[in-house]
Design a protein around this motif. Sequence first.
Motif, short mmCIF file in Angstrom:
data_model
loop_
_atom_site.label_atom_id
_atom_site.label_comp_id
_atom_site.label_asym_id
_atom_site.label_seq_id
_atom_site.Cartn_x
_atom_site.Cartn_y
_atom_site.Cartn_z
N PRO A 174 14.42 57.72 27.99
CA PRO A 174 15.33 56.35 28.27
C PRO A 174 14.71 54.67 27.96
CG PRO A 174 14.34 58.07 30.09
CD PRO A 174 14.07 57.95 29.15
N GLY A 175 15.58 54.29 27.26
CA GLY A 175 15.71 52.56 27.85
C GLY A 175 16.39 51.43 27.28
N PHE A 176 16.18 50.49 26.54
CA PHE A 176 17.12 49.37 26.63
C PHE A 176 17.44 49.24 25.06
CE2 PHE A 176 15.28 47.48 30.64
CZ PHE A 176 17.12 47.52 31.89
N ARG A 177 18.09 48.77 23.89
CA ARG A 177 18.96 49.28 23.30
C ARG A 177 20.02 48.76 21.83
NH1 ARG A 177 16.98 54.55 24.31
NH2 ARG A 177 15.67 55.68 23.84
N SER A 178 19.86 47.68 21.60
CA SER A 178 20.73 47.20 20.98
C SER A 178 20.95 46.28 21.76
CB SER A 178 21.10 48.23 20.04
OG SER A 178 20.79 49.39 19.35
N LYS A 179 20.58 44.77 22.56
CA LYS A 179 20.83 44.36 23.20
C LYS A 179 20.62 42.63 22.20
CE LYS A 179 22.34 46.95 26.12
NZ LYS A 179 24.10 47.42 26.36
N LYS A 180 21.73 42.25 22.73
CA LYS A 180 21.57 41.22 21.82
C LYS A 180 21.65 39.93 23.51
CE LYS A 180 22.76 36.70 18.46
NZ LYS A 180 23.00 36.97 17.09
N GLY A 181 20.72 38.67 23.53
CA GLY A 181 20.69 37.52 24.58
C GLY A 181 21.13 38.12 26.36
N ASN A 182 20.74 38.90 26.29
CA ASN A 182 21.07 39.92 27.75
C ASN A 182 19.66 39.46 28.19
OD1 ASN A 182 23.08 41.81 26.31
ND2 ASN A 182 23.43 40.28 27.26
N VAL A 183 19.54 39.48 30.21
CA VAL A 183 18.26 39.96 31.02
C VAL A 183 18.91 41.19 31.55
CG1 VAL A 183 17.47 39.16 32.70
CG2 VAL A 183 18.57 37.99 31.50
#
Length: 353
Positions: A174-183
């Motif tokens: 699991p994880g956070f991927r390919s995000k820009k300008g997010n919290v």
Amino acid sequence: MEGSNPNPVASDALEKKHALMLERLENLRQARKTGSGSEAAPSFESVASFLSRFSDAKRSIDAELFRLRALDPSAKPDVKPQLEALSVMIADLERLVAENSYFLPSYDVRSSLKSISDLKESLDGLSAKLVPRKKFSFKNKPLKKPQPVLSKEKVEFRVLDEEKSDLGGVRESPGFRSKKGNVLVKQFRVSEEGEGDFSLIDLDSCEVYLKGRFRALFVHRIKNCRIFVGPVLGSVLIEDVEGCLFMLASHQIRIHQAKMTDFYLRVRSRPIIEDCSVVRFAPYQLVYEGIEKELQESGLGEETENWSNVDDFRWLRAVQSPNWCVLPQEERIGVVEISDKREQCQDNYFVSS
């Protein structure tokens, strides 16, 4: 990039060996400074002697490599002993550089290490040519032995080449991927073992808050982000980051290819950096409800001061590495309180998949 040892005992031994080497180099430097010991010779004579020894050893290795290249692979020559001997010779040459790096000019150190790297690459290519791997065939494989259960006090350091190759693609964890300008906020479940691995990959200009205990964190290709993380029971591997701020608590932390990034750490062992520049370190100052208990249960309750004992594996000289420094007190961000950060599926917040 130096390969990581998949054996945690060997990894500990390597770390101790590296520390002893630095201590020995510092003792030699002090002896030279006070004019005592055999190292009191003028520096130009010592440099000339080193360069002569290095060149002679390198010529011997090059000659043996040339001889082995001329062999016919189809004849299947038994060259394993010669290849192993060459590997030992290259290791001895590398040790020669390490033991003399305290007085060598920076250019000579880097030039010598580059030559050694080229020799290793040549040896690897020759080994692949003369001793090719066996073709795959179906065979009955023995059952894998069960992995030992690790105690809270002895958590395995899994910074392996295998992990690094996993980071080259998209890990299944699991994880956070390919995000820009997010919290991005993740609250891990409360359990004795903590949750599993978690990844942060291809993030730009994001704020990330990871609360709760989990086993390992993998970070890859992060730019202009602020990352705040609760206790990690095992290891943290960070690769290819720039212009970021990390606040991490973990048993072991390894950082590759970081630029212009600040690290606020609580770590049980010395942090390791490789191929990094303009990185700064300060103590961990993250606060949220329940974190003190989580730190205690994770074996991270005490401040070890290791955040300032950084090992630069690309800097062999006994003097301070120019690639990292302690973050000045007046430039630190202070205590960060994130108790109000909650996982949400609205506005600018995202929940881990």
